[in-house]
Scaffold this active site. Sequence first.
Site, PDB file in Angstrom:
ATOM      1  N   SER A 132       0.852  -1.198   0.000  1.00 14.63           N
ATOM      2  CA  SER A 132       0.000   0.000   0.000  1.00 14.63           C
ATOM      3  C   SER A 132       0.878   1.236   0.000  1.00 14.63           C
ATOM      4  O   SER A 132       2.027   1.194   0.474  1.00 14.63           O
ATOM      5  CB  SER A 132      -0.866  -0.015   1.266  1.00 14.63           C
ATOM      6  N   TYR A 145      -2.621  -0.553  10.485  1.00 14.20           N
ATOM      7  CA  TYR A 145      -2.489  -0.878   9.064  1.00 14.20           C
ATOM      8  C   TYR A 145      -1.117  -0.445   8.538  1.00 14.20           C
ATOM      9  O   TYR A 145      -0.428  -1.207   7.851  1.00 14.20           O
ATOM     10  CB  TYR A 145      -3.606  -0.185   8.283  1.00 14.20           C
TER      11      TYR A 145
HETATM   12  N1  LIG Z   1      -8.763  -0.828  -0.758  1.00 18.97           N
HETATM   13  C1  LIG Z   1      -7.687  -0.061  -0.763  1.00 18.97           C
HETATM   14  O1  LIG Z   1      -7.766   1.182  -0.810  1.00 18.97           O
HETATM   15  C2  LIG Z   1      -6.308  -0.688  -0.735  1.00 18.97           C
HETATM   16  C3  LIG Z   1      -5.209   0.110  -1.061  1.00 18.97           C
HETATM   17  C4  LIG Z   1      -3.933  -0.453  -1.067  1.00 18.97           C
HETATM   18  C5  LIG Z   1      -3.765  -1.781  -0.751  1.00 18.97           C
HETATM   19  N2  LIG Z   1      -4.854  -2.545  -0.422  1.00 18.97           N
HETATM   20  C6  LIG Z   1      -4.609  -3.945  -0.087  1.00 18.97           C
HETATM   21  O2  LIG Z   1      -5.230  -4.750  -1.073  1.00 18.97           O
HETATM   22  C7  LIG Z   1      -5.551  -6.027  -0.501  1.00 18.97           C
HETATM   23  C8  LIG Z   1      -6.999  -6.354  -0.810  1.00 18.97           C
HETATM   24  O3  LIG Z   1      -7.812  -5.397  -0.156  1.00 18.97           O
HETATM   25  P1  LIG Z   1      -9.272  -5.001  -0.644  1.00 18.97           P
HETATM   26  O4  LIG Z   1      -9.278  -3.538  -0.819  1.00 18.97           O
HETATM   27  O5  LIG Z   1      -9.705  -5.886  -1.754  1.00 18.97           O
HETATM   28  O6  LIG Z   1     -10.056  -5.318   0.710  1.00 18.97           O
HETATM   29  P2  LIG Z   1     -11.443  -6.049   0.979  1.00 18.97           P
HETATM   30  O7  LIG Z   1     -12.425  -5.691  -0.060  1.00 18.97           O
HETATM   31  O8  LIG Z   1     -11.741  -5.751   2.412  1.00 18.97           O
HETATM   32  O9  LIG Z   1     -11.068  -7.595   0.813  1.00 18.97           O
HETATM   33  C9  LIG Z   1     -10.168  -8.200   1.694  1.00 18.97           C
HETATM   34  C10 LIG Z   1      -9.970  -9.640   1.273  1.00 18.97           C
HETATM   35  O10 LIG Z   1      -9.023 -10.244   2.170  1.00 18.97           O
HETATM   36  C11 LIG Z   1      -9.628 -11.419   2.698  1.00 18.97           C
HETATM   37  N3  LIG Z   1      -9.107 -11.747   4.022  1.00 18.97           N
HETATM   38  C12 LIG Z   1      -9.064 -10.980   5.124  1.00 18.97           C
HETATM   39  N4  LIG Z   1      -8.537 -11.670   6.146  1.00 18.97           N
HETATM   40  C13 LIG Z   1      -8.251 -12.916   5.669  1.00 18.97           C
HETATM   41  C14 LIG Z   1      -7.697 -14.087   6.236  1.00 18.97           C
HETATM   42  N5  LIG Z   1      -7.319 -14.148   7.534  1.00 18.97           N
HETATM   43  N6  LIG Z   1      -7.531 -15.173   5.440  1.00 18.97           N
HETATM   44  C15 LIG Z   1      -7.905 -15.133   4.146  1.00 18.97           C
HETATM   45  N7  LIG Z   1      -8.458 -14.066   3.556  1.00 18.97           N
HETATM   46  C16 LIG Z   1      -8.626 -12.969   4.314  1.00 18.97           C
HETATM   47  C17 LIG Z   1     -11.110 -11.124   2.739  1.00 18.97           C
HETATM   48  O11 LIG Z   1     -11.844 -12.309   2.878  1.00 18.97           O
HETATM   49  P3  LIG Z   1     -13.287 -12.381   3.625  1.00 18.97           P
HETATM   50  O12 LIG Z   1     -14.322 -12.091   2.572  1.00 18.97           O
HETATM   51  O13 LIG Z   1     -13.349 -13.763   4.168  1.00 18.97           O
HETATM   52  O14 LIG Z   1     -13.281 -11.327   4.701  1.00 18.97           O
HETATM   53  C18 LIG Z   1     -11.269 -10.453   1.371  1.00 18.97           C
HETATM   54  O15 LIG Z   1     -11.274 -11.402   0.347  1.00 18.97           O
HETATM   55  C19 LIG Z   1      -5.242  -5.913   1.000  1.00 18.97           C
HETATM   56  O16 LIG Z   1      -3.983  -6.477   1.268  1.00 18.97           O
HETATM   57  C20 LIG Z   1      -5.206  -4.417   1.223  1.00 18.97           C
HETATM   58  O17 LIG Z   1      -4.435  -4.059   2.333  1.00 18.97           O
HETATM   59  C21 LIG Z   1      -6.117  -2.036  -0.429  1.00 18.97           C
END
Ligand SMILES: NC(=O)c1ccc[n+]([C@@H]2O[C@H](COP(=O)([O-])OP(=O)(O)OC[C@H]3O[C@@H](n4cnc5c(N)ncnc54)[C@H](OP(=O)(O)O)[C@@H]3O)[C@@H](O)[C@H]2O)c1
Length: 238
Positions: A132, A145
């Site tokens: 991130s 985070y």
């Molecule tokens: N959104 C942003 O602005 C942003 C920016 C930069 C980086 N990121 C990174 O991108 C990645 C994906 O985030 P996102 O935005 O797609 O978030 P999201 O919509 O909240 O999705 C998170 C995903 O991670 C899974 N997860 C969480 N804990 C887990 C565990 N213990 N074991 C297996 N799966 C787990 C969730 O599964 P469940 O459905 O079971 O909860 C879901 O599939 C993350 O690493 C996040 O930090 C996000």
Amino acid sequence: MIDGYEDMTVLVTGANRGLGAAFADALVGLGAKKVYGAARDPETVRAPGVTPVRLDVTDRRRIADLAQELSDVTMVINNAGIHQRASVFDDTVVDVVESVMRTNLVGTLAVSAAFAPRLIENGGGIIANMLSAGSWLAGPGNLAYAVSKAAALSLTNNLRAELSPRGVQVTAIHAGFIDTDMMASFPGPKLSPREVAEAALSAIAAGAQEVLIDEMSRRAKAASAQPVPAFAGLTTAG
Ligand SMILES: NC(=O)c1ccc[n+]([C@@H]2O[C@H](COP(=O)([O-])OP(=O)(O)OC[C@H]3O[C@@H](n4cnc5c(N)ncnc54)[C@H](OP(=O)(O)O)[C@@H]3O)[C@@H](O)[C@H]2O)c1
């Protein structure tokens, strides 16, 4: 550097929604040989062409078993992650930081360590870690985070130091705000998961060790050279 994804068998963690679902779907579109979509509840992995597998990245026994089962994997995308607000003034701050670290740092390490021997056996491969812009930034409430992503950046660099000589490409992906459940309360502007997945996969295929998806990531990295890198002034995704 790979020619394309046609020969790649890819494991994507957190593939049921958000960015993970976009990665899995984009890989199918790019003609990947096989895409395993890992999720805590595999029934929620619904994208056509994606093979659902059960994985909680905090469950070390399951990770070990999966690394035995999926002996054909040549690429891992450590995408699963959580965001929980934490302030130094909260009574729960230590518990929240531990919880976020368990998923974002230790989960990424555990999956990488379990699958690294598979990738090497299969002739080298790729580990891509979803980090991130927050890896380099500080801001009120963002303690857990930011600490987890900064640590995961160091993890990624250390994995590369050990695995690159064994033929494994290790890539860090950084992005600002993405339009997923995680950032649902942030009004925007936000990147689409699809554009992040496609840009990351294109850069990874070209051999990139670091992908700075957007201006916010580029500015966050540059700001990290300053004494107090902060979110202030860096809140535009574009
Ligand atoms: N959104 C942003 O602005 C942003 C920016 C930069 C980086 N990121 C990174 O991108 C990645 C994906 O985030 P996102 O935005 O797609 O978030 P999201 O919509 O909240 O999705 C998170 C995903 O991670 C899974 N997860 C969480 N804990 C887990 C565990 N213990 N074991 C297996 N799966 C787990 C969730 O599964 P469940 O459905 O079971 O909860 C879901 O599939 C993350 O690493 C996040 O930090 C996000």
